[in-house]
Design a protein around this motif. Sequence first.
Motif, PDB file in Angstrom:
ATOM      1  N   THR A 328       1.070  -1.222  -0.063  1.00  0.00           N
ATOM      2  CA  THR A 328       0.054  -0.058   0.063  1.00  0.00           C
ATOM      3  C   THR A 328       0.844   1.226  -0.012  1.00  0.00           C
ATOM      4  OG1 THR A 328      -1.752  -1.254   1.218  1.00  0.00           O
ATOM      5  CG2 THR A 328      -1.905   1.363   1.247  1.00  0.00           C
ATOM      6  N   GLN A 353      -4.829  -3.296   4.434  1.00  0.00           N
ATOM      7  CA  GLN A 353      -5.118  -4.155   3.344  1.00  0.00           C
ATOM      8  C   GLN A 353      -4.265  -5.503   3.930  1.00  0.00           C
ATOM      9  OE1 GLN A 353      -2.510  -4.814   0.111  1.00  0.00           O
ATOM     10  NE2 GLN A 353      -3.675  -6.611   0.300  1.00  0.00           N
ATOM     11  N   PHE A 358      -9.873  -4.969   2.133  1.00  0.00           N
ATOM     12  CA  PHE A 358      -9.431  -3.587   2.076  1.00  0.00           C
ATOM     13  C   PHE A 358     -10.319  -2.913   3.306  1.00  0.00           C
ATOM     14  CE2 PHE A 358      -8.035  -5.611  -1.484  1.00  0.00           C
ATOM     15  CZ  PHE A 358      -6.854  -5.195  -2.012  1.00  0.00           C
TER      16      PHE A 358
END
Length: 618
Positions: A328, A353, A358
């Motif tokens: 991420t 995540q 998510f």
Amino acid sequence: MRGPWFNKLSVIFGPRPPVSWLLLCFVSVLALIAVFGSSSSNSFDSVTSTPVPEIYTNYRRLKEQAAVDYFELRTIVSGASQPRELGLCSKERENYVPCYNVTANTILGFKDGEEFDRHCEVSGQGNWCLVRPPKDYKIPLRWPAGRDVIWSGNVKITKDQFLSSGSMTKRIMLLEENQIAFHPEDGLIFDGVKDYSRQIAEMLGLGSDSEFFQAGVRTVLDIGCGFGSFGAHLVSLKLMALCIAAYEATGSQVQLALERGLPAMIGNFISRQLPYPSLSYDMVHCAQCGIVWDKKEGMFLIEMDRLLKPGGYFVLTSPTSKPRGGSTSTKKRNMLTPLEQFTEKICWSLIAQQDDTFIWQKTADAHCYSSNRKNDVPLCKEGYDAPYYRALVPCITGTSSNRWIPIQNRSSSSDLSSAELAVHGNPEDFFEDLQVWKLALKNYWSLLTPLIFSDHPKRPGDEDPLPPFNMVRNVMDMNAHYGGLNAAFLEEKKMVWVMNVVPVWARNTLPLILDRGFLGVLHDWCEPFSTYPRTYDMLHADGLLSHLTSERCGLMELFIEMDRILRPEGWVVLSDKLGVIELARAHATQIRWDARVIDLQNGSDQRLLVCQKPFLKK
């Protein structure tokens, strides 16, 4: 339905008895009422107006029956004929849901999912009839046993649909030919729902999912909930999770969740907003719910932004949502998926995540939407929020609301603080409302006691037994006001959940109800409710009938709809003015309900109508 008095008169004197004999009977009944009601000059049952709840014993039931017979005799003397009972609908309509005629919608040109939307304008009136239960229908087990075991004949679903389910439903198994069992939360977990819930908590930086409440998460909108595994687990954590899913002719997620005693309603936002106000939920959850979120120029995500409270969470579990880039923190802008690009435009932050899950967090800063250089989604005009199945709009709502309070800044108590209540009005009004409904609930429970146990033998001199605390589970308050009945249920520790319905013509108190951590929805009672047949144990309405008598719709349509959504042997408690209650009692008789009129004896013309729907076995 002609009562026993009428039948006896017909046998002795023919269809039209002499007026003199009828007058003699009339006087005799009045004498009986006077004897049975020596403690009261009124010919109805009474509900105490003092804070002490009154338990209704045998002589009160005799008074009540005398009052019923009095009404029937008065009808005969006046020469009026009683209305005919309604017949049963055909077998094909056992699971009938008005406003969701997919075939008719398709013929009219609705497509791309809109054929599954709610279109009440398409539904025809048709002939009045009562939706019958399926041949193998059985009364659901009481909560909490009914959460884990349901009767397969009560839901329209096949074994193949269970086995082919791709959502979190692998815990389901068929114990016998007529039962569907779900592994209890304290047993083996085959679908990993506990691990999944714990994973979400850890992604939010919490020690365990028992800390959701302390993190500001009280209410969850679970989109496409499967068969309710995740929702059932959240209920065990004292959270309120509402399942919504599109209409399904068979294998309905909503029907099965409600059968288990879990909050659910039909809800689809392909083209229209959901009937909840802005800033309604602390978390929106979608686990393989089948929605392509970046379609329609992000309109679905804008609708979720409208429903989420400031600082709320959007949890998405889907293998198709995996980022194209690496971690991420190292993804480049040109490698972001359209979904992630759009969430940046509406001031959402991807905070965690893990695997295919998510979590985005909605901004707590209302100014972000106007200051964000990436944002090309405009703000809606002030005062726009009136979401009763209105078309989806490409603008942001709620930023100027005085309810813009980040969920992390709210009181950690289950009750709203005085400052939080002051946003909605005078806190003293809400406190007084709660006291009124606490007393009303005790009286309701006392009224239902002798009716529930009237067929049970007991020793002479014994008082009527207290009703079981879990005798109802799914409750609908059809005119919820401030949600006082819901609050009273919680204070009395009844094992129920309440669907608080705020009529579209009433003062919109739904934001208050949702801020209190309850569930609720806007609804127009001139239209059917978005649920399957036989999904509620108890319906309650205070002051609703008086208003509808002046509306474009009639009371009979409302009563037929109430009969559709009420379970066999379910209860109805209506509070209204005497004239409307007498009219309602006539309608209740037409749809075969057992009905009793109760005088509140508080000096007003208010009356209660307590009804029970019979189990019509074929």
